[in-house]
Write a protein that holds these residues in place. Structure first.
Motif, mmCIF file in Angstrom:
data_model
loop_
_atom_site.group_PDB
_atom_site.id
_atom_site.type_symbol
_atom_site.label_atom_id
_atom_site.label_comp_id
_atom_site.label_asym_id
_atom_site.label_seq_id
_atom_site.Cartn_x
_atom_site.Cartn_y
_atom_site.Cartn_z
ATOM 1 N N GLY A 71 4.097 6.067 9.619
ATOM 2 C CA GLY A 71 2.732 6.572 9.530
ATOM 3 C C GLY A 71 2.491 7.479 8.350
ATOM 4 O O GLY A 71 1.972 8.594 8.530
ATOM 5 N N ASP A 72 2.826 7.040 7.152
ATOM 6 C CA ASP A 72 2.668 7.913 5.987
ATOM 7 C C ASP A 72 1.552 7.481 5.062
ATOM 8 O O ASP A 72 1.464 7.949 3.932
ATOM 9 N N ILE A 73 0.661 6.576 5.518
ATOM 10 C CA ILE A 73 -0.553 6.268 4.769
ATOM 11 C C ILE A 73 -1.724 6.268 5.743
ATOM 12 O O ILE A 73 -1.547 6.129 6.958
ATOM 13 N N THR A 130 3.782 -0.674 -9.280
ATOM 14 C CA THR A 130 2.686 -1.412 -8.665
ATOM 15 C C THR A 130 1.444 -1.405 -9.540
ATOM 16 O O THR A 130 0.746 -2.412 -9.670
ATOM 17 N N LEU A 131 1.179 -0.278 -10.209
ATOM 18 C CA LEU A 131 -0.085 -0.086 -10.912
ATOM 19 C C LEU A 131 -0.040 -0.392 -12.400
ATOM 20 O O LEU A 131 -1.064 -0.745 -12.988
ATOM 21 N N ASN A 170 5.713 9.704 -0.203
ATOM 22 C CA ASN A 170 7.159 9.511 -0.333
ATOM 23 C C ASN A 170 7.526 8.506 -1.425
ATOM 24 O O ASN A 170 8.695 8.362 -1.769
ATOM 25 N N SER A 171 6.535 7.812 -1.980
ATOM 26 C CA SER A 171 6.818 6.766 -2.953
ATOM 27 C C SER A 171 7.217 7.346 -4.299
ATOM 28 O O SER A 171 6.618 8.297 -4.792
ATOM 29 N N ARG A 231 0.838 -1.197 0.000
ATOM 30 C CA ARG A 231 0.000 0.000 0.000
ATOM 31 C C ARG A 231 0.879 1.256 0.000
ATOM 32 O O ARG A 231 0.545 2.258 -0.652
ATOM 33 N N ARG A 232 1.954 1.232 0.732
ATOM 34 C CA ARG A 232 2.834 2.402 0.793
ATOM 35 C C ARG A 232 3.367 2.778 -0.594
ATOM 36 O O ARG A 232 3.615 3.951 -0.874
ATOM 37 N N THR A 233 3.551 1.800 -1.474
ATOM 38 C CA THR A 233 4.113 2.109 -2.801
ATOM 39 C C THR A 233 3.196 3.007 -3.612
ATOM 40 O O THR A 233 3.669 3.722 -4.503
#
Length: 624
Positions: free
Chosen positions: A312-314, A249-250, A242-243, A235-237
């Motif tokens: 904690g970035d999402i 991923t998509l 910051n990703s 999910r972070r990606t």
């Protein structure tokens, strides 16, 4: 981005799209422009060799439309994309080779060299041989150093250790020691293996992948790794600000193509990524379409697994550490080493993870000194402060190498004594999965002129005289290490190379030009723009001198990179140099840029993101 003056391949800048089955990084290109009249596409193009190669239908005698090389490449790409299932692999292999043949025969792209990585290490070090993907894929837990408890190396500058931010090999070298993925290419050898993955299943339609994780893995803080950690990490990606790797991923076919919802601004809706936790050891993903390269893509560092909620970035997570701390001060992965200390622009140290589920490291720690200056790095290595190192060109003597090719095509042996190096050291030479080449905008150049340059270009001569022999002559865009049909298939492709393999064929150039009505008395003008670097200017001068007097007047110029990119997207180019490096050994991650419809500069960068070829202008809409 690598410095083009050192002969490394240049990776793409971030320019991606989410349209259909296309995607990936934009090409880094250099080009010149002139007022040369566009080719009409009629001279020298291949015809379909099946029914009526003479232009007549075999049954009713009606005229058939001419099938151009661009038609051949477009049909091949569409065939590969439309047949993504495992049982279609042979068909895809044939399609990619047809694309190579079309680009070669039309001379829209002339490969120059594949990058060569050369590593040197002292005899007291025992380190596994790296493969064509590079040393930044290598975990160092199986390296031993006789008489020492630590391994000492040299690295370049970088300022973050967050896997979703890593876009360079310098940070990847360290990240690989700290974090792991479901799959991996051990030691950079392009053969995929399970890492955190126990087994997987694929649905019949190829769009649902179910992964079963190992049950014996724990993070550096002692907590057990579960499927919830994988979902959070992936999910972070796409959700973290910051990703820098959301496209991997998509997107398809150069990424995974995991399904997701987006808002009106194109951002991924929180927790909409189609990743489902089935149980603690099982995770399922849903793709927008079948993708045969999933296992390759998830080996990339952005898919590394960290504990759920660690940063904690999402949405939904406060985080145990701030992102700034996570980038430079702390790490919490599953790898064979833990972060010791990271002093940006100075040094990095990782220490042994004694609770590692795999082979526990032989050394207590690995240290990297950050040194950018080549002379300083060379002095550091000569004094044996670095146990394994690379050698700057000014200190390099090709005659000092005594090596033989192994079963992977790597040159393995010894180097020296030579120059300031007073002892013999171990040597490894690896042809990288990267390609430097000259491309042409076909709407601004004539096919015969492009082919003539291919005839006169002695690639071995350029590599030896300009790049000190530190490269492997390239005769295809795809490097030999990922050739679709293996070494035998690549050698068959070489056997059919039409432009006088390994020599400068002036007569061949003159012949193809004369057939097109191009002579020294009635020449064509063409401009080659090179990087603002002496080696590329010298290479351009050599090509200009070789083609001189044949009917092609080649002019040279240099320009800033950003200007060249803009001109490329505007279609304002003729002949240009470009480099591409594969982040994983999947053929589509590169070949998508040769799809003719994806080379349309009139729709760059929003809708198309291929190389600056304008090859779509050669498509014959009437040809089947």
């Amino acid at each position: 981005m690598p410095d083009p003056t050192n002969g490394e391949a240049v990776e793409s800048t971030k320019r991606r799209r989410l349209l259909g089955l296309l995607g990936g990084g934009a090409a880094v290109s250099l080009a010149g422009c002139s007022d040369q009249e566009p080719s009409d596409g009629s001279d020298g193009n291949d015809t379909d060799g099946e029914d009526g190669s003479d232009g007549m239908d075999g049954e009713d005698g009606e005229d058939e439309p001419q099938r151009t090389n661009a038609d051949k490449a477009q049909a091949a790409w569409e065939s590969a994309v439309d047949n993504p299932l495992p049982e279609d692999e042979e068909l895809r292999q044939e399609a990619y080779i047809e694309m190579e043949e079309a680009a070669r025969d039309d001379a829209v792209l002339i490969p120059l060299y594949h990058g060569l990585t050369e590593l040197f290490w002292y005899d007291y070090v025992d380190v596994p041989l790296t493969g064509a993907l590079g040393k930044h894929w290598q975990q160092l837990n199986t390296t031993t150093v006789e008489g020492q408890s630590e391994l000492n190396l040299i690295n370049s500058t970088f300022d973050e250790l967050d896997p979703i931010m890593s876009t360079d090999t310098a940070s990847s070298i360290v990240i690989t020691q700290l974090y792991e993925n479901l799959t991996a290419f051990p030691n950079g050898v392009p053969e995929i293996e399970n890492q955190l993955l126990e087994e997987y299943e694929v649905s019949e339609d190829g769009t649902t992948w179910t992964f079963t994780l190992r049950d014996d893995v724990q993070f550096h803080d002692g907590t057990e790794m579960t499927a919830q950690d994988v979902k959070y990490s992936w999910r972070r990606t796409v959700e973290s600000e910051n990703s820098e790797r959301a496209g991997f991923t998509l997107n398809q076919p150069v990424g995974l193509g995991i399904d997701a919802e987006t808002d009106d601004e194109g951002n991924v809706v929180p927790d909409s990524l189609a990743v489902e936790v089935v149980d603690d050891q099982t995770i399922e993903i849903q793709l927008v379409g079948p993708n045969p390269d999933v296992l390759d893509v998830i080996a990339y560092s952005s898919f590394s697994v960290i504990p759920e909620g660690y940063v904690g970035d999402i949405e939904g997570y406060d985080g145990e550490v701030t992102h700034q701390e996570f980038s430079t001060e702390v790490a919490n992965g599953t790898g064979p080493f833990e972060l010791g200390e990271f002093n940006v622009d100075e040094d990095v140290t990782v220490v042994r993870n004694d609770d590692y589920y795999g082979e526990v490291a032989s050394v207590d720690a690995v240290n990297w000194e950050i040194i950018e200056d080549s002379q300083a790095a060379w002095t550091y290595a000569l004094e044996q402060n670095a146990d394994r190192f690379e050698m700057p060109t000014f200190a390099y003597e090709a005659d000092a190498i005594d090596a033989e090719s192994d079963d992977r095509g790597r040159q393995v042996g010894t180097y020296g004594p030579a120059g300031e190096l007073n002892e013999e050291v171990n040597y490894l030479g690896i042809s990288e999965i990267s390609t430097y080449y000259f491309g042409f905008n076909v709407s601004n150049t004539q096919q015969a002129a492009r082919q003539a340059i291919a005839y006169v270009m002695n690639k071995e001569q350029i590599i030896q005289e300009v790049f000190a022999g530190r490269g492997t002559a390239a005769y295809s865009f795809l490097p030999p290490a990922i050739w679709p049909t293996g070494n035998d298939g690549y050698n068959s492709f070489l056997d059919e190379y039409p432009y006088s393999l390994g020599e400068s064929d002036i007569e061949g150039a003159q012949s193809v030009l004369q057939e097109a009505g191009i002579t020294p008395d009635d020449p064509v003008e063409m401009t080659l723009t090179t990087y603002e670097a002496e080696v590329f200017q010298t290479a351009g001068e050599l090509i200009r001198d070789l083609i001189s007097g044949t009917g092609v007047n080649l002019s040279l110029e240099t320009s800033q990179f950003s200007v060249l990119q803009s001109r490329g997207e505007d279609g304002d180019l003729q002949m240009y140099s470009l480099g591409w490096i594969w982040s994983w050994p999947a053929v589509p991650y590169g070949m998508f840029q040769l799809e003719p419809l994806n080379t349309d500069t009139s729709t760059m960068p929003t809708e198309t993101n291929g190389f600056y070829l304008d090859w779509q202008t050669e498509l014959n809409e009437e040809a089947e």
